[in-house]
Design a protein around this motif. Sequence first.
Motif, PDB file in Angstrom:
ATOM      1  N   HIS A   1       0.810  -1.217   0.000  1.00 22.04           N
ATOM      2  CA  HIS A   1       0.000   0.000   0.000  1.00 22.04           C
ATOM      3  C   HIS A   1       0.848   1.275   0.000  1.00 22.04           C
ATOM      4  N   ARG A   2       2.126   1.129  -0.313  1.00 25.48           N
ATOM      5  CA  ARG A   2       3.044   2.258  -0.520  1.00 25.48           C
ATOM      6  C   ARG A   2       3.014   3.233   0.650  1.00 25.48           C
ATOM      7  N   ILE A   3       3.179   2.699   1.853  1.00 25.70           N
ATOM      8  CA  ILE A   3       3.115   3.501   3.068  1.00 25.70           C
ATOM      9  C   ILE A   3       4.431   4.255   3.278  1.00 25.70           C
ATOM     10  N   ASP A   4       4.325   5.540   3.596  1.00 24.44           N
ATOM     11  CA  ASP A   4       5.503   6.366   3.843  1.00 24.44           C
ATOM     12  C   ASP A   4       5.908   6.383   5.308  1.00 24.44           C
ATOM     13  N   ILE A   5       4.939   6.242   6.220  1.00 27.05           N
ATOM     14  CA  ILE A   5       5.217   6.260   7.647  1.00 27.05           C
ATOM     15  C   ILE A   5       4.088   5.521   8.357  1.00 27.05           C
ATOM     16  N   ALA A   6       4.404   4.854   9.466  1.00 25.03           N
ATOM     17  CA  ALA A   6       3.405   4.036  10.167  1.00 25.03           C
ATOM     18  C   ALA A   6       3.352   4.412  11.645  1.00 25.03           C
ATOM     19  N   TYR A   7       2.142   4.335  12.195  1.00 26.67           N
ATOM     20  CA  TYR A   7       1.897   4.635  13.610  1.00 26.67           C
ATOM     21  C   TYR A   7       1.115   3.470  14.194  1.00 26.67           C
ATOM     22  N   SER A   8       1.537   3.002  15.373  1.00 24.21           N
ATOM     23  CA  SER A   8       0.815   1.904  16.007  1.00 24.21           C
ATOM     24  C   SER A   8       0.454   2.256  17.442  1.00 24.21           C
TER      25      SER A   8
ATOM     26  N   ALA B   1       8.764  -5.852  12.231  1.00 22.26           N
ATOM     27  CA  ALA B   1       8.547  -6.033  10.794  1.00 22.26           C
ATOM     28  C   ALA B   1       9.805  -5.675  10.004  1.00 22.26           C
ATOM     29  N   PRO B   2      10.178  -6.513   9.030  1.00 25.26           N
ATOM     30  CA  PRO B   2      11.345  -6.221   8.189  1.00 25.26           C
ATOM     31  C   PRO B   2      10.999  -5.163   7.133  1.00 25.26           C
ATOM     32  N   THR B   3      11.134  -3.895   7.504  1.00 30.54           N
ATOM     33  CA  THR B   3      10.789  -2.800   6.619  1.00 30.54           C
ATOM     34  C   THR B   3      11.644  -1.587   6.941  1.00 30.54           C
ATOM     35  N   ARG B   4      11.804  -0.707   5.958  1.00 31.57           N
ATOM     36  CA  ARG B   4      12.519   0.545   6.166  1.00 31.57           C
ATOM     37  C   ARG B   4      11.570   1.715   6.377  1.00 31.57           C
ATOM     38  N   VAL B   5      10.289   1.446   6.403  1.00 33.33           N
ATOM     39  CA  VAL B   5       9.304   2.501   6.643  1.00 33.33           C
ATOM     40  C   VAL B   5       9.508   3.062   8.051  1.00 33.33           C
ATOM     41  N   PRO B   6       9.610   4.381   8.214  1.00 35.34           N
ATOM     42  CA  PRO B   6       9.734   4.961   9.562  1.00 35.34           C
ATOM     43  C   PRO B   6       8.505   4.602  10.399  1.00 35.34           C
ATOM     44  N   ARG B   7       8.749   4.269  11.676  1.00 31.41           N
ATOM     45  CA  ARG B   7       7.656   3.797  12.528  1.00 31.41           C
ATOM     46  C   ARG B   7       7.575   4.610  13.817  1.00 31.41           C
ATOM     47  N   ILE B   8       6.344   5.024  14.143  1.00 31.08           N
ATOM     48  CA  ILE B   8       6.043   5.672  15.416  1.00 31.08           C
ATOM     49  C   ILE B   8       5.222   4.702  16.237  1.00 31.08           C
ATOM     50  N   VAL B   9       5.673   4.394  17.438  1.00 34.54           N
ATOM     51  CA  VAL B   9       4.871   3.575  18.340  1.00 34.54           C
ATOM     52  C   VAL B   9       4.361   4.467  19.465  1.00 34.54           C
ATOM     53  N   SER B  10       3.275   4.054  20.098  1.00 31.74           N
ATOM     54  CA  SER B  10       2.696   4.898  21.139  1.00 31.74           C
ATOM     55  C   SER B  10       2.404   4.076  22.385  1.00 31.74           C
ATOM     56  N   GLU B  11       2.552   4.723  23.528  1.00 33.73           N
ATOM     57  CA  GLU B  11       2.216   4.136  24.827  1.00 33.73           C
ATOM     58  C   GLU B  11       1.118   4.998  25.438  1.00 33.73           C
ATOM     59  N   HIS B  12      -0.053   4.399  25.643  1.00 33.02           N
ATOM     60  CA  HIS B  12      -1.179   5.156  26.179  1.00 33.02           C
ATOM     61  C   HIS B  12      -1.446   4.854  27.645  1.00 33.02           C
ATOM     62  N   THR B  13      -0.598   4.019  28.245  1.00 34.60           N
ATOM     63  CA  THR B  13      -0.741   3.702  29.660  1.00 34.60           C
ATOM     64  C   THR B  13       0.637   3.418  30.228  1.00 34.60           C
ATOM     65  N   SER B  14       0.727   3.278  31.536  1.00 35.77           N
ATOM     66  CA  SER B  14       2.007   2.995  32.174  1.00 35.77           C
ATOM     67  C   SER B  14       2.541   1.653  31.698  1.00 35.77           C
ATOM     68  N   PRO B  15       3.706   1.614  31.037  1.00 35.59           N
ATOM     69  CA  PRO B  15       4.236   0.328  30.561  1.00 35.59           C
ATOM     70  C   PRO B  15       4.459  -0.672  31.684  1.00 35.59           C
ATOM     71  N   GLY B  16       4.964  -0.204  32.831  1.00 35.15           N
ATOM     72  CA  GLY B  16       5.218  -1.110  33.945  1.00 35.15           C
ATOM     73  C   GLY B  16       3.943  -1.716  34.489  1.00 35.15           C
ATOM     74  N   ALA B  17       2.910  -0.883  34.675  1.00 32.80           N
ATOM     75  CA  ALA B  17       1.627  -1.379  35.183  1.00 32.80           C
ATOM     76  C   ALA B  17       0.998  -2.349  34.198  1.00 32.80           C
ATOM     77  N   PHE B  18       1.111  -2.052  32.907  1.00 37.20           N
ATOM     78  CA  PHE B  18       0.551  -2.944  31.897  1.00 37.20           C
ATOM     79  C   PHE B  18       1.237  -4.302  31.932  1.00 37.20           C
ATOM     80  N   ARG B  19       2.573  -4.310  32.006  1.00 33.79           N
ATOM     81  CA  ARG B  19       3.301  -5.587  31.994  1.00 33.79           C
ATOM     82  C   ARG B  19       2.984  -6.424  33.227  1.00 33.79           C
ATOM     83  N   ARG B  20       2.752  -5.784  34.364  1.00 32.80           N
ATOM     84  CA  ARG B  20       2.446  -6.539  35.577  1.00 32.80           C
ATOM     85  C   ARG B  20       1.125  -7.294  35.463  1.00 32.80           C
ATOM     86  N   GLU B  21       0.247  -6.856  34.568  1.00 32.54           N
ATOM     87  CA  GLU B  21      -1.032  -7.520  34.389  1.00 32.54           C
ATOM     88  C   GLU B  21      -0.963  -8.639  33.357  1.00 32.54           C
TER      89      GLU B  21
END
Length: 358
Positions: free
Chosen positions: A79-86, A98-118
């Motif tokens: 789909h000829r993506i220039d940039i990706a956000y997850s 993913a094996p790609t050169r597309v620039p990637r933005i990831v997001s954290e919407h909650t405390s990573p530590g609290a999430f992992r404990r669950e």
Amino acid sequence: MTPRRIAFLLPHFRTGGAERVVLNWIEALDRTRYQPVLMLGRQEGAFLDLLPADVSRIALGGRRALLRPLRIARALARHRIDIAYSATSAMNLALLAAPTRVPRIVSEHTSPGAFRREKKWPRLRRAATSLLYRRAAAIAVPTQAIAAEVAAPRVQVLPNPVLRTVPDHLPPRVPEGIRLVAAGRLVPAKGFDTLIEAAALLARQGVPFTLAIHGEGPLREDLQQRIATHGLEDRVTLPGQTADLPAAFREADLLVSSSRREGFGNVLIEAMAEGLPVLATRAGGPETFINSDVNGFLVQPDDAPALAQAIQALLSHPHRRLSVRAAALETARGYGVEESTRAFTALLDAILTPSTAP
């Protein structure tokens, strides 16, 4: 200039905070500059009905999580993506793997530590996150508190795009002092079991009130049983998902958020904008923008007696309850969709400009 193609990746498009952020950005992006594409693990969710007609919906499909990075890479190329956000932890890791050169933005919407404990295998998740997040062009978070916890390079704080229109004055409100409202996914993190226990305490103390908990989720049957066990059927209801939450806010006297874990709390901002006082737990996100007794009220999580006491005090003292409305509205004004989209677009531009420079 040909618009750059940005892919938004989510497991689904059900009602939720991260999904609402993506939907609001998709609607607001300048189509002369950016063309959004939605990629979903499963093509399901009420927000699909709200998606603009010009946005392609791509099903990533497949049940094997280990193959998802490869499917993502193929979809980005096709789909000829220039940039990706997850958004969401699992999708973040899959996108970065993913094996790609597309620039990637990831997001954290909650405390990573609290999430992992669950979740299962917290140490493995932490190791995978630490390794893969080095590949991110940026890590987007809604608060400085989450930014401090992530403690990684390229962290960018972006205000959540909550309000499509920002009120310029307080709406009128006729307080009755008995109507409580709550909203969110019916999942353990939202702490609605604690809220129902608090409601049971209020009922036993003879406090007049009604409580409507808006939302859907896997705990509906359990919560309904709790309501019945305490004999609260005439006081506490689960009306399901509503398409007009602001209308429910306008009919209430107090919003109660009982979360155990809350990365931000979009629903709190929505209530503030409607002039509805907010009582929230110190669950990670609310205390980053609520100053207790100034623009809202705070109480400790997982403490039904303390929650019941705070509710009773606010219902019985309307002057104190309503005194926070002006400051709350001022807080809400900082989370308009237009302002947030400008910040998000600036991040996209900063990432893509170096790769397009001669």
